[in-house]
Structure formats: C-alpha cells, structure tokens
Enzyme design. Structure first.
Site, PDB file in Angstrom:
ATOM      1  N   HIS A  11       0.832  -1.201   0.000  1.00 21.39           N
ATOM      2  CA  HIS A  11       0.000   0.000   0.000  1.00 21.39           C
ATOM      3  C   HIS A  11       0.872   1.260   0.000  1.00 21.39           C
ATOM      4  CE1 HIS A  11      -2.914  -2.973   1.487  1.00 21.39           C
ATOM      5  NE2 HIS A  11      -3.828  -2.177   0.974  1.00 21.39           N
ATOM      6  N   ASP A  18      -4.830  -5.848  -7.782  1.00 25.62           N
ATOM      7  CA  ASP A  18      -5.071  -5.205  -6.494  1.00 25.62           C
ATOM      8  C   ASP A  18      -5.347  -3.736  -6.796  1.00 25.62           C
ATOM      9  OD1 ASP A  18      -5.307  -4.829  -3.768  1.00 25.62           O
ATOM     10  OD2 ASP A  18      -3.399  -5.784  -3.270  1.00 25.62           O
TER      11      ASP A  18
END
Length: 648
Positions: free
Chosen positions: A286, A359
């Site tokens: 992330h 993702d």
C-alpha cells in the site's frame, strides 16, 4: 408513479433489456476451453444440484458443457453489440461514494464530483460504463444489510437502462473475515484465515466460505476478494500476517480450496490473492514496492501450492500483487504489470484462463514507476482483465483509449478480457437475475443458524501456547475477580468491540466477575507509564488478570505492562489478539505470563471463543499454523507449526 423497488418489480421492469443481453445469436467461434478454466455451471444463491456416482458425474458434465455453450453464445452476441466505450468501461471496477445509487448524501455527492466527475453511482455507470463497483465502509456504501441490498439493486437498475447492450455489474468487496471485513453486524462475522488455519478443518473453512458467500449474495455482492492464498512465512510481514492460513503451503492450499468451494457454492465469485505470493515481505505494498527474494524453486515449493489448489478448485478470479519477484521476472516491474508472471506463469504454466483482477491501482506499489494513465494499459498488456479502483478514472480511461487509437492495444485484446468478465457474470447468474430482495436479506443475513455456526468454528481455533503449573482453565472459586486489561484496536468492520469489554462480558457470562481496563488502541498499542501504573494498581486487587497484546515489538511498552502485571504476583493470562508471535517477546523470567493464548483476531467471535477456553467452557483445540521463533535468536524455534496444548 413511484419506481418499482421489489425484486419482482425490478425484474419485470428490466425483463426486456435483460432478455436482450441473454438472447443467443449465432454461435461465435470461441475455441476449446482451457484445462483450468473456472467451472461454467451457473450458480445462484441457495441453488445446488448433482447426482450420485458415475451417472451423476456424467450428468453434471453435460450440464456444465451446456451451460458453458449457452454462456458463450450470450456473451458473443452481447460483445457484438457493444461500443468501444462500453468494452473499455467493463474492465474497470470502481469505488463510488454514497449509500444510494441515485441519492447519496450531499458530502458524498461532493466527493464523487471531486474524484470522479459524477454525482452518484448511476451517473458513474452512464458516463464510464464500468463493469463493477467495490464497496467500502469509508465510501459510505455500507450502513446496514437492507441499505446495502437497496444500493445493489439501484446500481443494477442503472446498469440495465442501456437497451443496446445492457450488462449487470459485478459488485464486490473485501470480506475476508477476521481482521479484514467491510460488512459488519448484524451480518455474521466469522473467524479469519489464520484462525481457520489453527483449526485445521477444511470442512470448517468451506462452511465459513459458504456462510460468508450466502450473506454477500443476499446483499447483491457477487465477487469477494477472498481467500488470501499467500503463505505467511515472515513474522515481520506488515500486511498479510493473520490474513493468511499459515506458513505450511500444503495446509494453506487445502484450506484455500475449501474456501473457494464454499464461496462459489453460494453463488459468489471467490478471488485468490495476491499472485504470485505476498507472504514473505517486510514492506506493505500500500505504501511501497516489496521485493520477494525467493528462488524459482522456493516459489514452486512455498508460494505456488495455494494458487494451484485454487485453480484446481475452479476459482473464478485471481488478484495480482504489486511487488517485484526477480526469480519470475527480472525486469523492474511489479507483478501486476509483468507479462512473464501473469501470462507466462499464471496463464501458460498454471493453465489458468479465468478472470485476473489487479489489487487496487491506487496503492503505491504499482504507481512508483508509471503514471495513472499508463498503469491500466500495462496491466492489460501483462494479462490482467479487471482494473480495480484506479485513483484517477478519467486519466485511466483516456490512457486506454489512447492505447487503442495508437495500436498499442487491439480491440481484440480488450474483447478477450471482456469475454472472461462477461462469462463470469453469466456463471454467477447475473444475466438471469441481478437483483436481491428484502426477503432474501431477512432469511439469510446474520441468522441465528449462521451465528451459531460461526461460534462453533471459532471454538475450534483458539491456541493455548503455554500453561505454567496448569493455571488454565481459571477457577471460578480461586479466580473469580478478573481484570481484563490491554489493547483495544477498533473493530475491523466498524461493529463490535472493544476487545477488553467483549472479553470481560464473556467471562462474566461464564461465572466470573470481570472488569475491563483499556491501555491502548490498534494505532497506538503501547501503554503510557500512567496507564501501566493504573493497571498494576487494579491488578493487585484481583484474583487473576487477562492481558491482551497486539503485535508486540522489541521496544514496545506492552512488554513493560506484562512484566509489571507479572510482578504483582496476581496470576496473569496473556492473549495475543492479532499475530501469534507476541509470546516470543514475552519469553523470559521477568515477562513470561502464567499462560499464553493466541486468538488470531480481536473480533467478537474469536474473543468469545478465547474466553470460553480461559474459563474452561471449551477445550483449546487450535494448533499453531505458523512457527513462533525466539525474537532474540530467530534460528531457534520456540513453538513449531502444530504446537498447541489442551486440557486433557
């Protein structure tokens, strides 16, 4: 006249357009099905069929072949009517703010206009023809089950207004359970992956998947980004940890396959993630770009088995990882953008021909090298089908159109991904009935039967790591007055908790007099000196202490708290409410508690199970799915995979 809102009325209102999408034209040439294509039998919630023995298998094979042919004919006819804008739009799965498809709150309208250039979900669909929408709590999509179902129906109604080529949306979310759950109570919340790994039961994993899938389907959500297929072999992994089934590839593979079967039997597309494997990293994708240093043979042995098992089980979709894996592709591109990994390994070597979804494209791991207009293009060229949540949809949209216009991507390549996506929608019954209903919500979501099953599964997961001098189970006579102290991370789903209060209530319900004292949060788990002093003062006046810890580090004052509690002479029971490695930081004469357990999450269902073990209501049956190593000497294993004490 008011717009129809019941499931029957919605179906009647859109019957003509749905029929147009579903009607077969002349069959198109689509080739033979690859060996590892997902099952093509249409699966809707609460529907199943089959037979016994060889005759049943032959019947099922005929049905699957017929369904596959019917789906392909439908899809080919639909693709022939779609514009390039519609085709490109179907590749995107987007966030959108608001609890309603057409009338979100003013703040959500403003957020949509700022980020997406539209006011609501209906306008997003009309402008960009997106193929899916992902639900989050932070985008205010999730308030309660009936609201979510109404949102889903509103989105599908908006999608089916297009009479030329009406395509229902594939609505999705991250509902892994355990520490990642977007939909909270009153929906059933189940043990997470590592807890299921500790339980070791494929039947329980399948049941959990079936319950989770059935409840999502009742909300109109037909794609779940679960299960996690990463093998967590690194205790320092900051992003996977207890989201994994464990460190044993074979055990993880068995449970991944079971969960795939459970989710998809309930009519929900399962998604194995994060290919080619995110289990051995110290960087969170992330916020950065991890590098996996496994050799090719290590990947085959450690990372690949759960993904192979998912493919063998007929997984509908596989999610990519934003990480570098030099042994699979030496180029300096993350797996999401790597043709050698996604086409060469996943599709050609593993034989997978289902949907590949990225993702989130808003994560830093995929944005470090290329702009937001280039990432979707490169992902599609690598072998991706669904482009999840790009941070700038307008830029991504323009980038895709430019790539087609300049010949970098052909329309035929887009059609290949589009076909996989539409066939998945057909398999999940969305062309036949994309809607849900209030009745479906009431009879499925958070039922007493589902909640009882969740508790039974959780009761088999709590792991007793140490039990010096037989401290556990606590005695209602000798240990009646209990202090529950420690960290209180926020509930993953926004419902339930706080953990110390949940534990105290559960122990009180089991015959103890228990009180809670919070000393920290998930974002700030380390207690202050004043909090430690307060806990020590309270502990001196109790018969026993239960102390909850959360990812204890080398310099964590949670160690100081535990040591101070042990020093009072009051019996101390330690409960790790996230990663099971905390005991490695408490191992030693000054800090070691009288007993230590691992719950693998701080959700209510897992805390109730832990309380049952502490009180002796249930026998501890969980076994470590990962090894716990000495924090000071990592080569030394303190508690191996499979370790777990019992009261027998």
């Amino acid at each position: 006249m008011p717009e129809p809102t019941s499931r029957r009325a919605l179906l009647a209102a859109t019957a003509a357009t749905v029929a147009a999408a579903a009607t077969a034209c002349a069959p198109g040439a689509s080739g033979n099905a690859p060996a590892r294509h997902p099952s093509s039998a249409t699966t809707s919630p609460a529907r199943s069929g089959g037979g016994a023995g060889a005759a049943g298998e032959r019947t099922a094979a005929r049905r699957e072949g017929t369904a596959r042919s019917r789906h392909r004919d439908r899809v080919d006819a639909l693709i022939g009517r779609m514009t390039l804008d519609q085709k490109i739009g179907q590749l995107f799965v987007m966030r959108v703010y608001g609890h309603s498809a057409t009338a979100p709150d003013p703040a959500d309208v403003a957020a949509n206009q700022k980020e997406l250039g539209v006011a609501n979900a209906a306008e997003l669909i009309a402008k960009y023809h997106v193929g899916g929408i992902i639900y989050f709590g932070w985008t205010h999509n999730i308030r309660d089950p009936h609201q979510v179902a109404a949102l889903s129906n509103g989105i599908q109604k908006a999608a089916l207004r297009d009479r030329r080529a009406p395509v229902p949306l594939l609505l999705s979310t991250d509902q892994e359970h355990g520490i990642v759950a977007r939909v909270g109570a009153p929906a059933t919340l189940l043990p997470g992956a590592m807890a299921l790994g500790a339980g070791g039961s494929a039947k329980d994993a399948r049941t959990a998947g079936r319950i989770a899938g059935a409840e999502l389907a009742a909300l109109g959500i037909r794609q779940d980004y679960a299960p996690v297929a990463d093998v967590n072999v690194n205790p320092a992994n900051p992003v996977i940890g207890v989201r994994s089934f464990g460190a044993d590839p074979r055990a993880a593979a068995r449970l991944v396959a079971a969960q795939v079967a459970g989710y998809q039997s309930a009519g929900v597309a399962a998604t194995a993630k994060h290919f080619p494997g995110h289990g051995d990293t110290t960087v969170d994708s992330h916020v950065g770009l991890p590098v996996i240093t496994h050799s090719r043979s290590e990947w085959e042995r450690l990372d690949a088995p759960p993904f192979r098992a998912a493919i063998e089980a007929g997984i509908d979709s596989i999610m990519t990882a934003h990480l570098l894996f030099p042994a699979l592709d030496p180029a300096d591109d993350p797996a999401t953008l790597s043709r050698p990994i996604l086409t060469g390994v996943l599709r050609e070597e593993l034989g997978y021909d289902g949907v590949v979804v990225t993702d989130s494209l808003g994560m830093q791991g995929v944005r470090e090298k290329y702009g937001d207009d280039r990432v979707p293009v490169l992902a599609l060229k690598a072998g991706v089908d669904q482009l999840l949540n790009p941070p700038d949809l307008a830029a991504a949209w323009r980038g895709m159109h430019r790539a087609v216009r300049e010949g970098e991507i052909t329309e035929a390549r887009i059609d290949t991904s589009l076909r996989r996506i539409l066939e998945l929608k057909a398999r999940r019954g969305l062309f036949d009935d994309p809607y849900t209903s209030a009745r479906e919500v009431d009879r499925t979501v958070g039922t007493a039967k589902h909640r009882a099953a969740a508790d039974r599964i959780a009761d088999r997961t709590t792991t007793l790591l140490t039990n010096r001098e037989g401290l556990l189970p606590l005695s209602r006579k000798r240990h009646r007055r209990v202090l529950v102290v420690g960290v209180d991370p926020a509930a993953p789903s926004g419902t339930g908790g706080p953990p110390t209060a949940v534990l105290a209530r559960a122990l009180s319900g089991l015959g103890f007099t228990a009180e809670a004292l919070s000393t920290g949060t998930g974002t700030a788990p380390d207690p202050s000196p004043a909090r430690i002093d307060e806990a020590v003062a309270e502990a001196r006046d109790r018969d026993a202490v239960v102390v909850a810890t959360y990812n204890v580090g080398a310099g964590s004052s949670q160690r100081t708290l535990v040591a101070a509690l042990v020093a009072t002479g009051t019996p101390v029971v330690h409960l790790a409410v996230r990663n099971p490695y905390d005991i490695a930081r408490l191992h030693g004469a000054d800090t070691e508690p009288g007993a230590s357990l691992a719950a693998y999450s701080w959700t209510d269902v897992e805390l109730r199970a832990a309380a049952g073990v502490i009180a002796g209501k249930t026998d501890p049956r969980g076994r470590l799915p990962v090894a716990v190593r000495d924090a000071a000497e990592p080569s030394r294993v303190l508690y191996p995979i499979g370790h777990g004490l019992s009261y027998d």
